[in-house]
Scaffold this active site. Structure first.
Site, short mmCIF file in Angstrom:
data_model
loop_
_atom_site.label_atom_id
_atom_site.label_comp_id
_atom_site.label_asym_id
_atom_site.label_seq_id
_atom_site.Cartn_x
_atom_site.Cartn_y
_atom_site.Cartn_z
N GLY A 11 -9.33 -21.86 -4.70
CA GLY A 11 -8.00 -21.26 -4.51
C GLY A 11 -7.66 -21.20 -3.03
CB ALA A 12 -8.82 -23.35 -0.25
N GLY A 14 -4.13 -20.59 -1.70
CA GLY A 14 -3.43 -19.38 -2.11
C GLY A 14 -3.32 -18.37 -0.98
CD GLN A 15 -0.68 -13.22 -1.71
OE1 GLN A 15 -0.11 -12.82 -0.69
NE2 GLN A 15 -0.86 -12.42 -2.75
NE ARG A 92 -2.87 -9.16 -18.19
CZ ARG A 92 -3.49 -8.79 -19.32
NH1 ARG A 92 -2.86 -8.80 -20.46
NH2 ARG A 92 -4.75 -8.38 -19.28
CG ASP A 159 -11.38 -1.80 -6.51
OD1 ASP A 159 -10.15 -1.81 -6.61
OD2 ASP A 159 -12.12 -2.68 -6.98
CG HIS A 187 -11.13 -5.44 -9.43
ND1 HIS A 187 -10.72 -4.61 -8.43
CD2 HIS A 187 -10.18 -6.40 -9.54
CE1 HIS A 187 -9.57 -5.06 -7.94
NE2 HIS A 187 -9.21 -6.14 -8.61
P1 NAX Z 1 -2.50 -17.18 -5.29
O1 NAX Z 1 -1.78 -17.47 -6.57
O2 NAX Z 1 -1.76 -17.06 -4.02
O3 NAX Z 1 -3.60 -18.32 -5.08
C1 NAX Z 1 -4.45 -18.76 -6.08
C2 NAX Z 1 -4.83 -20.18 -5.76
O4 NAX Z 1 -5.83 -20.59 -6.69
C3 NAX Z 1 -3.66 -21.17 -5.90
O5 NAX Z 1 -3.54 -21.92 -4.70
C4 NAX Z 1 -4.07 -22.04 -7.08
O6 NAX Z 1 -3.63 -23.39 -6.93
C5 NAX Z 1 -5.58 -21.94 -7.00
N1 NAX Z 1 -6.27 -22.29 -8.26
C6 NAX Z 1 -5.89 -22.06 -9.53
N2 NAX Z 1 -6.76 -22.58 -10.39
C7 NAX Z 1 -7.74 -23.15 -9.66
C8 NAX Z 1 -8.92 -23.87 -9.98
N3 NAX Z 1 -9.26 -24.11 -11.24
N4 NAX Z 1 -9.68 -24.30 -8.97
C9 NAX Z 1 -9.33 -24.10 -7.68
N5 NAX Z 1 -8.22 -23.43 -7.32
C10 NAX Z 1 -7.44 -22.96 -8.29
O7 NAX Z 1 -3.38 -15.89 -5.60
P2 NAX Z 1 -4.07 -14.89 -4.56
O8 NAX Z 1 -3.10 -13.84 -4.18
O9 NAX Z 1 -4.73 -15.67 -3.49
O10 NAX Z 1 -5.15 -14.18 -5.51
C11 NAX Z 1 -6.24 -14.88 -6.04
C12 NAX Z 1 -6.96 -14.05 -7.09
O11 NAX Z 1 -7.50 -12.87 -6.53
C13 NAX Z 1 -6.06 -13.58 -8.24
O12 NAX Z 1 -6.76 -13.80 -9.47
C14 NAX Z 1 -5.92 -12.11 -7.98
O13 NAX Z 1 -5.67 -11.38 -9.17
C15 NAX Z 1 -7.28 -11.79 -7.41
N6 NAX Z 1 -7.40 -10.52 -6.67
C16 NAX Z 1 -8.57 -9.84 -6.79
C17 NAX Z 1 -8.83 -8.68 -6.09
C18 NAX Z 1 -10.12 -7.95 -6.23
O14 NAX Z 1 -10.23 -6.88 -5.64
N7 NAX Z 1 -11.13 -8.42 -6.96
C19 NAX Z 1 -7.79 -8.08 -5.23
C20 NAX Z 1 -6.74 -9.06 -4.80
C21 NAX Z 1 -6.30 -10.05 -5.84
O15 NAX Z 1 -5.35 -9.44 -6.67
#
Ligand code: NAX
Length: 328
Positions: A11-12, A14-15, A92, A159, A187
């Protein structure tokens, strides 16, 4: 010179990825003397955006960054991987049932677990950030039978850090005055931030607070629903704070917890504190020498017991659901 550590980030593009990669490359993940090689995994549609981020990483001229590889093939991205940061996940969508969400993420975390099993380095350590983090970690672990199970962890450090900050604010102390806080469970909104064993400048935190109503009606829901509050305020989900917590999680795992303190990590349960063996649940842990141990012998009062049990129940339901899907 040291051999670079291979850090794979999914997910590199992503944000969170954007907030995370620069800190990894600057040495904040593993230390100022440890060279890193970044291995970025993205889906094909996002590879170009990842290449853009890689250009910016080049432009930082980080002395510790020994290379960047980008791939849409998990078998390539996890080849020789020492540290795996699994950030990319399926969010989701509106109207999506939990079963659909778990199934969609199974389609991501099962093949990534298999790729880790087949290609990662012997010493691989895995942190799952992508939600539902605990159960995604369980899916990846199940797909990697040759990797020691305890190497699969899920992030509850955000958290933990949120709870530290809220507690410091309430008590007029600073976060560095506080130790031994614990996040238990999932989480998710059922997580339980526990201050009954925490210390604030040497005093018991629950006694300093002395306000069970604040604990139940303010502190716990504020920490548990902080992610939603950030989305409401920022118009986007937590990114820099999540990246920061991922850095903290791995840094602590590799370099250890301070004396007389502990941290919170989602880890496979060994049955401690009545948490069913095998599920990936958050515990108080100490880290040393690159491994972690659950802090034993804490007395769990009725207030805590009910909340730990509720979060653990949710985790066992998620486990049963992915078992039903044949993922674990
Ligand atoms: P983004 O939607 O900005 O980025 C996710 C990225 O993952 C996208 O660039 C997408 O193309 C990529 N991706 C999707 N499927 C993939 C795959 N099979 N292989 C490689 N890359 C793939 O999301 P972002 O805000 O960066 O959040 C990423 C994840 O972190 C989400 O699931 C979010 O819910 C989770 N979080 C977890 C937290 C925690 O405390 N554990 C807190 C923050 C965040 O909400």
């Amino acid at each position: 010179t040291r051999t670079p550590v291979n850090v794979t980030v999914t997910g590199a593009a992503g944000q969170i990825g954007y907030a995370l990669l620069f800190r990894v490359a600057s040495g904040q993940l593993l230390g100022a003397d440890v060279p890193v090689r970044l291995r970025l995994l993205e889906i094909p549609q996002a590879v170009q955006a990842a290449e853009g981020t890689a250009m910016e990483l080049d432009d930082c001229a980080f002395p510790l960054l020994s290379g960047i590889d980008i791939s849409d093939d998990a078998n390539v991205a996890f080849d020789g991987c020492n540290i795996a940061l699994l950030v990319g996940a399926r969010p989701r969508a509106k109207g999506m049932e939990r079963g659909d969400l778990l199934e969609a993420n199974g389609g991501i975390f099962k093949p990534q677990g298999q790729a880790i099993n087949g290609h990662a380095a012997e010493d691989v350590k895995v942190l799952v950030v992508g939600n539902p983090a605990n159960t995604n970690a369980l899916i990846a672990q199940a797909a990697a039978p040759d990797v020691p199970g305890e190497r699969f962890t899920a992030m509850t450090r955000l958290d933990h850090n949120r709870a530290l900050s809220q507690l410091a604010r309430k008590t007029g102390s600073t976060v560095s005055d506080i130790s031994r806080l614990t996040i238990w469970g999932n989480h998710s909104a059922t997580q339980y931030p526990d201050i009954f064993h925490a210390r604030i400048a040497g005093k018991n935190a629950a006694e300093v607070v002395n306000d069970e109503k604040w604990l139940a009606d303010d502190f716990i829901p504020t920490v548990a629903k902080r992610g939603a509050a950030i989305i409401e305020a920022r118009g986007a989900s937590s990114a820099a704070s999540a990246a920061n917590a991922a850095i903290d999680h791995v840094h602590t795992w590799v370099n250890g917890t301070p004396e007389r303190d502990w941290t919170s990590m989602g880890i496979p349960s060994d049955g401690s504190y009545g948490v069913p063996e095998g599920i990936i649940s958050s515990f108080p842990v100490t880290c040393a020498g690159g491994s972690y141990e659950i802090v034993q012998g804490l007395e769990i009062n009725d207030f805590s017991r009910a909340r730990i049990d509720a979060s653990v129940r949710e985790l066992t339901e998620e486990r049963d659901a992915v078992r039903g899907l044949g993922l674990v």
